[in-house]
Write an enzyme that holds these catalytic residues in place. Structure first.
Site, PDB file in Angstrom:
ATOM      1  N   ARG A  23       0.837  -1.216   0.000  1.00 16.40           N
ATOM      2  CA  ARG A  23       0.000   0.000   0.000  1.00 16.40           C
ATOM      3  C   ARG A  23       0.866   1.258   0.000  1.00 16.40           C
ATOM      4  O   ARG A  23       0.501   2.253  -0.632  1.00 16.40           O
ATOM      5  CB  ARG A  23      -0.911  -0.013   1.228  1.00 16.40           C
ATOM      6  N   HIS A  29      -5.148  -3.653   5.038  1.00 12.86           N
ATOM      7  CA  HIS A  29      -5.150  -2.577   4.056  1.00 12.86           C
ATOM      8  C   HIS A  29      -3.724  -2.149   3.728  1.00 12.86           C
ATOM      9  O   HIS A  29      -3.408  -1.805   2.581  1.00 12.86           O
ATOM     10  CB  HIS A  29      -5.955  -1.388   4.594  1.00 12.86           C
ATOM     11  N   CYS A  30      -2.849  -2.192   4.708  1.00 13.12           N
ATOM     12  CA  CYS A  30      -1.463  -1.732   4.532  1.00 13.12           C
ATOM     13  C   CYS A  30      -0.657  -2.622   3.597  1.00 13.12           C
ATOM     14  O   CYS A  30       0.317  -2.155   2.992  1.00 13.12           O
ATOM     15  CB  CYS A  30      -0.748  -1.671   5.882  1.00 13.12           C
ATOM     16  N   ILE A  31      -1.011  -3.895   3.494  1.00 16.14           N
ATOM     17  CA  ILE A  31      -0.197  -4.822   2.708  1.00 16.14           C
ATOM     18  C   ILE A  31      -0.790  -5.089   1.332  1.00 16.14           C
ATOM     19  O   ILE A  31      -0.300  -5.954   0.601  1.00 16.14           O
ATOM     20  CB  ILE A  31       0.034  -6.148   3.461  1.00 16.14           C
TER      21      ILE A  31
END
Length: 349
Positions: free
Chosen positions: A86, A333-335
């Site tokens: 992300r 969401h970050c990955i």
């Protein structure tokens, strides 16, 4: 041309991820490192039940990735150090005046402000590589920014955080007006809503200093999903209370006052390193579904799924235990990074 970042609820062609590799961010000890490989793999397979997944894999992890991902996940090899797609990957945009044209914003990535622990110089080139692979038009930017530092509604509203884009270790000479102008050029922003800060743990050594995707997102225009800490013992009790008060007075790009939906945190407030930042806001919307973070709290995980399914009508929520991801500084969401579909055929693949 006028670039616009679509809402994450718009149809996807695929989701992009990056496979973990040996290094400081993966951690020490075979058992702990394996929890990282397992978590990234489980997220990828869960997404693949809804839409295609392409995984960027460092050559040193080629065999492990092939073994763990199997034949359901497309693999692209490229040198990596960090694996938070992300943040260093491209932010995909479209041009409404040229249907069928995909753009990719290539922010400057410096490892969240270039702290001494961050290994980022290889991954800083991934946005360019992915842009070339998908045949997108490169949208170059001189702004240091990460994909987890923004959320959009697809209609001109952008959520951002003062301690991220205006961080002197990221953009030492930028002012709000500079950042807003760049968001207008690259994302189609007409209204930037600035949060004062993010969650408490995000300001510790391995934090991002306030990424918005841990705090709030826009499931549909005029609606906010807001992380809510209900335990007064946790410092984020005051943080999320203040954010709610601030956002309740805010309007979006169309002038609508937001309807705020609270996403309560799970019961656990500490781990061995201190106060946790467990957040159900850090989910991924996929075609027909939602991949939700889970924290081993059956009641809270179930309640979060129900809230998410209500906020995203017609989508099925699936929980993936994300404690091993959060232990490394982020969530689902970050990955991940969604690539919008430009044609119905892309969605159907």
């Amino acid at each position: 041309m006028t670039w616009r970042m679509p809402s994450e609820t718009a149809p996807h062609a695929r989701t992009w991820m990056a496979f973990p590799r040996e290094g400081r961010n993966l951690g020490e000890g075979d058992t702990f490192k394996q929890t990282g490989y397992d978590s990234w793999t489980t997220v990828a397979h869960t997404i693949a039940d809804f839409e295609p997944v392409t995984m960027v894999v460092d050559p040193t992890e080629r065999e492990r990735a092939r073994r763990m991902l199997g034949g359901h996940i497309e693999i692209v090899e490229a040198p990596l150090d960090e694996f938070w797609m992300r943040d260093f990957g491209p932010t995909f945009v479209v041009d409404d005046e040229r249907p069928g044209v995909l753009g990719a914003v290539d922010w400057i990535f410096n490892g969240w402000g270039d702290p001494e622990w961050s290994e980022w110089r290889l991954s800083a080139d991934i946005a360019r590589r992915v842009t070339d692979l998908v045949g997108a038009e490169a949208v170059r930017s001189l702004l240091v920014n990460e994909g987890g530092g923004i959320h959009v509604d697809g209609e001109g509203t952008v959520l951002a955080t003062k301690t991220v884009q205006l961080d002197p270790r990221r953009n030492p000479f930028a002012h709000r007006e500079h950042v807003e102008a760049e968001f207008m050029r690259t994302l189609g922003a007409t209204k930037v809503i600035w949060l004062a800060r993010g969650l408490t743990r995000d300001y510790e050594l391995f934090g991002t200093k306030g990424h918005v995707d841990m705090v709030a997102t826009i499931p549909s225009p005029g609606v906010l999903l807001l992380h809510t800490q209900t335990d007064p013992e946790h410092p984020d009790f005051a943080v999320t209370r203040d954010l709610r008060a601030r956002l309740s007075e805010e309007t979006d790009a169309a002038g609508r006052r937001f309807r705020i939906i609270e996403l309560p945190a799970p019961a656990a407030i500490r781990d061995e390193d201190g106060f946790v930042d467990y957040s159900y806001v850090n989910h991924l919307v996929v075609n027909g579904g939602i991949v939700a973070c889970g924290f081993g709290d059956d009641r809270a995980d179930r309640a979060a799924r129900e809230i998410l399914e209500s906020a995203y009508p017609g989508r099925r929520a699936v929980t993936v235990d994300s404690r091993a991801i959060f232990a490394r500084g982020g969530g689902i969401h970050c990955i991940t990074q969604q690539q919008p579909a430009l044609t119905p055929e892309e969605v159907a693949r």
